[in-house]
Design an enzyme around this catalytic site. Structure first.
Site, PDB file in Angstrom:
ATOM      1  CD  GLU A   1       3.570  -8.238 117.690  1.00  0.00           C
ATOM      2  OE1 GLU A   1       2.470  -7.907 117.211  1.00  0.00           O
ATOM      3  OE2 GLU A   1       3.792  -8.283 118.908  1.00  0.00           O
TER       4      GLU A   1
ATOM      5  CG  HIS B   1       5.381 -16.344 127.430  1.00  0.00           C
ATOM      6  ND1 HIS B   1       4.688 -15.867 126.363  1.00  0.00           N
ATOM      7  CD2 HIS B   1       5.291 -15.394 128.398  1.00  0.00           C
ATOM      8  CE1 HIS B   1       4.183 -14.674 126.667  1.00  0.00           C
ATOM      9  NE2 HIS B   1       4.522 -14.370 127.888  1.00  0.00           N
TER      10      HIS B   1
END
Lengths: 313, 348
Positions: B61, B130
């Site tokens: 990322e 999440h």
């Protein structure tokens, strides 16, 4: 043929020496990470590039900025914080930029621009252009995760990027041996399947090897390429002074580098009259640049609020 | 011509149409070209535009955000997709130190037209990593734009604007909003920053719902109608730049403001909105304020704790009831069948 190398080396060395000389007057209101001793890498690489090639830099970017063709007046004005600086005084020494000459920026956070270079190279390949990208970074950057991520992606996509590690053995004051389990930085690049070599302190050898890589890339051979260029920082990490008194490194270690000074070496390889002419031209250019910076205004206070966003085109 | 699309289809259509119109638009991220196609939002793109314009990335990322920036410097317009907003933590140096700052610190020589899509998860045990909604991090830093569309119409229009914007845009989706359906024009159009939407007009209280909480606020509005409390529900759409004028005008009318954030309240978007409104109306209008958001804890996966972690239509209605009545009541509406939560049964 050697004139161009001498001019570029001498010019960078003299600019940096002038920066160091002026620094105690506090006219330069910015930390400066001087390239004295490391000019060789930027010059050897950039002499192999075209104007439409681009470079990405670390915070120690003066040499690459100048070697690539960055505007000298705008560089000094930027360090003086003037509105005529390359970034209108809003970047400072650590964030030099000259897009018109392919100097695409520099980051204070180590390793950051390596990924930018890879992205730019992806775009060049996508656009079917034959220009190339050089990513300059130090040995410290090869500790960062983004280094490995960037090399992997560049190799995966076979991108036209040349990674150039200026290994001066130190990240600030911490020697490579205390940071890296394997100090052979070029070997890390082998892992990703790209050609990688170490080059010692030799501007002509750097030029020769990087030229070969550039030619290969322009002929659409797959990239990337990796060069670990050994070099040495003569002055302190940041600032104009010597710092051997701090004790983390010794003059004995530095002596061989002083002796092998490529600026002196190239001076001896060219005709003395050419040398004198080059030096006179460079000195005049440098004087004019510092005068330009002195005479330029600071930005108006309204500039504090401009350039946060690019307005709609 | 308008037809009903899902939020997912609206994103997909915006992407497809912009890629068709502008050959410099690139889409990449983990798994963007896999069979699940990022919940369907990238369906068919790689077949139509090829692997150079639509590609999956290594799990990198940090570097891939830098790659997006480098591409943007060379004239491309990348859309970088993260299937979880939580994963943006790996990209923070590039986003905050480079993307946000480049136009300023390079004196206007550089601009970074990137779009970063990410998704907030909720329920079915998504849990600690999440479920986060960290858009206030990005609101905090000058140089980034932040948008949290809640309707399919806004999803398409905001994404098209984001792609065309010459600045970095954080485009934040909510997993449960992906199931929303609504009218979406088939032509290209934009929903630019600067205009919040008044979803329901009312006189008694201003109820600002951010991201998925817009849905919960609409439920709360219905519960409150049963008690003759008429809430004006506002959807900010763009959080940065933020249209505070619409919210100020509403609170000037109602005198009561409840902001329901789809995130933690401390230093969150709700704190920003309430402070801005207070700065404008203090001494001018009596007002009472309240913010709601995640419980100030890490999100637990077990369902009984998880359901109490979030505001919902009934708890919002209860809080607003107290806000309007001026004191503490124990009123909690009975759950209406027509206002039940969307049942999300995973796996994702």
């Amino acid at each position: 043929m050697y004139e161009k190398f001498y001019r570029s080396l001498y010019r960078i060395r003299r600019v940096e020496e002038e920066v160091a000389r002026v620094y105690p007057t506090d006219k330069i209101k910015s930390p400066v990470h001087l390239s004295i001793g490391q000019e060789v890498v930027a010059v050897g690489v950039c002499e192999a590039l075209r104007p439409d090639d681009v470079v990405f830099c670390s915070y120690r970017s003066h040499a690459a900025y100048l070697a690539k063709g960055g505007d000298l007046k705008q560089m000094i004005a930027e360090m003086y914080g003037k509105v005529t600086g390359c970034a209108k005084g809003k970047g400072g020494s650590m964030h030099l930029v000259d897009v018109a000459h392919g100097v695409m920026g520099a980051s204070a956070v180590v390793g950051t621009t390596i990924a930018h270079a890879v992205g730019y190279a992806y775009a060049l390949k996508f656009q079917r252009k034959d220009s190339v990208v050089v990513s300059f970074f130090g040995d410290g950057a090869t500790d960062e995760g983004v280094f490995y991520e960037s090399l992997n992606f560049a190799a995966l996509k076979k991108l036209p990027v040349i990674f150039v590690c200026e290994n001066n053995l130190y990240a600030i004051h911490t020697h490579q041996m205390r940071r890296q389990s394997n100090p052979n930085i070029h070997e890390r690049a082998h892992v990703f399947g790209m050609p990688a070599e170490r080059i010692e302190d030799d501007v002509l050898r750097i030029y020769e090897r990087v030229s070969a890589a550039v030619q290969a890339l322009r002929a659409s051979e797959p990239g990337p390429f990796f060069f670990e260029c050994m070099t040495y920082r003569w002055k302190e990490h940041v600032g104009p002074n010597d710092d051997f008194h701090l004790g983390y490194r010794t003059r004995e270690e530095a002596e061989p580098w002083f002796k092998n000074d490529q600026v002196k070496r190239l001076a001896e390889m060219i005709d003395p009259r050419q040398r004198e002419r080059i030096e006179q031209e460079v000195e005049a250019e440098i004087q004019a640049a510092f005068a330009f910076a002195e005479e330029s205004p600071f930005p108006d206070s309204v500039e504090l609020f401009t350039d946060v966003f690019m307005e709609a085109v | 011509m308008e037809r009903d699309l899902s939020f997912v289809e609206a994103i997909r259509e915006a992407t497809d149409q912009e890629m068709g119109r502008d050959p410099s638009v690139i889409v990449f991220g983990l798994d963007v070209d896999d069979p699940k196609a990022i919940q369907g939002t990238t369906q068919g793109l790689v077949e139509k535009y090829g692997q150079e314009r639509v590609f999956c990335t290594p799990l990198s990322e940090d570097a891939m955000t830098g790659v997006a920036i480098g591409m943007a410097l060379a004239g491309l317009r990348p859309i970088h997709i993260h299937i979880r907003m939580d994963f943006l933590m790996l990209a923070m140096n590039q986003l905050i130190n480079i993307a946000a700052k480049s136009h300023y610190m390079y004196g206007g020589q550089i601009h970074v037209p990137i779009v970063v899509r990410s998704m907030i998860g909720k329920s079915w045990g998504q849990g600690a990593q999440h479920s986060q909604a960290l858009y206030s991090f990005f609101m905090h830093v000058p140089g980034l734009k932040v948008v949290v569309p809640t309707t399919p119409y806004d999803a398409k229009g905001c994404l098209i604007h984001a792609v065309r914007d010459n600045n970095p845009v954080m485009y934040v989706e909510h997993r449960l909003l992906h199931f929303q359906r609504g009218p979406v024009p088939d032509q290209l159009y934009t929903v630019p920053p600067g205009k919040a939407r008044v979803t329901v007009k009312g006189d008694n209280v201003t109820l600002v719902g951010i991201s998925y909480m817009q849905v919960e606020c609409l439920r709360a509005q219905q519960y409150l109608e049963d008690e003759d409390i008429h809430a004006e529900v506002i959807d900010p759409i763009w959080l940065s730049p933020l249209d505070i004028e619409t919210i100020v005008a509403s609170v000037r009318k109602t005198g009561a403001l409840c902001v329901v954030d789809n995130g933690w309240t401390t230093c969150g978007a709700s704190a920003e909105i309430i402070t801005k409104v207070t700065e404008r109306l203090q001494g001018i209008r009596d007002m009472r304020v309240r913010r709601m958001g995640f419980a100030p804890v890490t999100c637990p996966p077990t369902p009984t704790l998880e359901s109490n972690f979030y505001p919902n239509g009934r708890t919002i209605a209860s809080a607003v009831y107290n806000l309007v009545k001026g004191d503490s009541h124990n009123w909690m509406p009975v759950e209406r069948n027509d206002l039940k939560e969307i049942e999300f049964k995973g796996p994702f």
